[in-house]
Write a protein that holds these residues in place. Structure first.
Motif, mmCIF file in Angstrom:
data_model
loop_
_atom_site.group_PDB
_atom_site.id
_atom_site.type_symbol
_atom_site.label_atom_id
_atom_site.label_comp_id
_atom_site.label_asym_id
_atom_site.label_seq_id
_atom_site.Cartn_x
_atom_site.Cartn_y
_atom_site.Cartn_z
ATOM 1 N N PHE A 138 0.852 -1.242 -0.045
ATOM 2 C CA PHE A 138 -0.089 0.029 -0.046
ATOM 3 C C PHE A 138 0.929 1.200 -0.228
ATOM 4 N N PHE A 139 2.226 1.156 0.523
ATOM 5 C CA PHE A 139 2.694 2.420 0.676
ATOM 6 C C PHE A 139 4.208 2.351 -0.291
ATOM 7 N N VAL A 140 5.028 1.412 -0.381
ATOM 8 C CA VAL A 140 6.293 1.204 -1.128
ATOM 9 C C VAL A 140 5.808 1.267 -2.384
ATOM 10 N N PHE A 141 5.214 0.323 -2.946
ATOM 11 C CA PHE A 141 4.935 0.135 -4.578
ATOM 12 C C PHE A 141 4.530 1.455 -5.011
ATOM 13 N N LYS A 142 3.652 2.081 -4.502
ATOM 14 C CA LYS A 142 3.084 3.139 -5.068
ATOM 15 C C LYS A 142 4.266 4.217 -5.134
ATOM 16 N N HIS A 146 5.921 4.892 -9.287
ATOM 17 C CA HIS A 146 5.799 6.182 -9.673
ATOM 18 C C HIS A 146 7.211 6.837 -9.925
ATOM 19 N N PHE A 147 8.174 6.367 -9.155
ATOM 20 C CA PHE A 147 9.577 7.148 -9.279
ATOM 21 C C PHE A 147 9.877 6.320 -10.400
ATOM 22 N N PRO A 221 17.231 1.369 -6.784
ATOM 23 C CA PRO A 221 18.281 2.210 -6.426
ATOM 24 C C PRO A 221 17.684 3.830 -6.388
ATOM 25 N N ASP A 222 16.783 4.073 -5.367
ATOM 26 C CA ASP A 222 16.197 5.240 -5.263
ATOM 27 C C ASP A 222 16.121 5.544 -3.527
#
Length: 264
Positions: A138-142, A146-147, A221-222
């Motif tokens: 719910f938080f990391v994938f989004k 997007h990045f 790598p972000d």
């Protein structure tokens, strides 16, 4: 003669005990496999393989341009990948039953205080693992998807392969699920006497460095996604130390009360 008969009986008793343990282990493994397969069959019927994969792919699909979809290179990949997703979800759903079978196998050989420790740890481990997966979905994938879509060059059509996406998702789920097990690991280390609370406090700087190294290896790598893994890991480590303090405080308070009662 009696001594020879006793010696001949002891190996046979050990063999019978070993065989009974192996039979019990086989039964427990069979129950666990059947439990996962039953949940898998139910999920295949409702909500279905396609719906489960669509739900898993939702964070990625939401970042694609309007009308674009993910692609599949293999001929039978559109059939196999949703089945893999359903099997993975079935295992997670049936994990309490699987853990119960493992508990039923090892419980007869545990002491009473070990049983009291194992049950809460198993329950908390499952809950924390599930929370880690939910946090990732719910938080990391989004943030990560997007990045990736934002930094992709205009000359590239961003259309991920469904099998590569599944491999990435499973890796991330496992990484975040294990990351959220840190409080349990800390409690086990303190409860078994392997490490003290003071020692765990002293190695905090090393834990912070290791958290960012682990995040750099396991996440894309972000900086944002790395922080989203490293920061919860550090916070969960501190939560484990707090829990270890409470556990260590309870026996001492109980001992003091028993001493006071004896003196009275």
């Amino acid at each position: 003669m009696n001594q020879l008969e006793n010696h001949s009986e002891e190996p046979s008793q050990k063999d019978e005990s070993l065989i009974s343990h192996l039979v019990e282990l086989r039964s427990r493994l069979l129950y666990a496999v059947v439990g996962v397969l039953v949940v898998f069959a139910i999920l295949c019927i409702y909500p279905g393989n396609k719906e489960l994969y669509d739900f898993l792919a939702k964070p990625m699909v939401s970042t694609l341009p309007a009308g674009d979809k993910m692609i599949a290179y293999g001929v039978i990949t559109p059939f196999l990948v949703p089945l893999k997703v359903t099997l993975m979800i079935a295992f997670v759903v049936a994990l309490p039953f699987v853990l119960y079978q493992a508990w039923a196998f090892v419980a007869p050989g545990l002491y009473k205080h070990e049983k009291r420790l194992v049950v809460p740890l198993v329950i908390s481990s499952y809950i924390l693992f599930f929370v880690g997966i939910a946090f990732c979905y719910f938080f990391v994938f989004k943030t990560v998807f997007h990045f990736i879509a934002a930094v992709s060059p205009e000359s590239i059509t961003f259309a991920p392969d469904i099998e590569a996406y599944l491999d990435f998702v499973m890796t991330m789920f496992l990484a975040f699920g294990l990351t959220f097990e840190v409080p349990v690991v800390v409690l086990v280390l303190v409860s078994t006497g392997i490490a003290s609370v003071e020692k765990l406090k002293n190695i905090r700087p090393y834990v912070v460095v290791c958290a960012f190294i682990i995040a750099a290896v396991l996440t894309p790598p972000d900086v944002i996604s790395q922080f989203m893994m490293a920061v919860p890991l550090i916070c969960l480590y501190e939560l484990g130390i707090i829990g270890a303090k409470l556990i260590k405080a309870k026996p001492s308070s109980t001992t003091n009360s028993n001493t006071n009662d004896f003196n009275a």
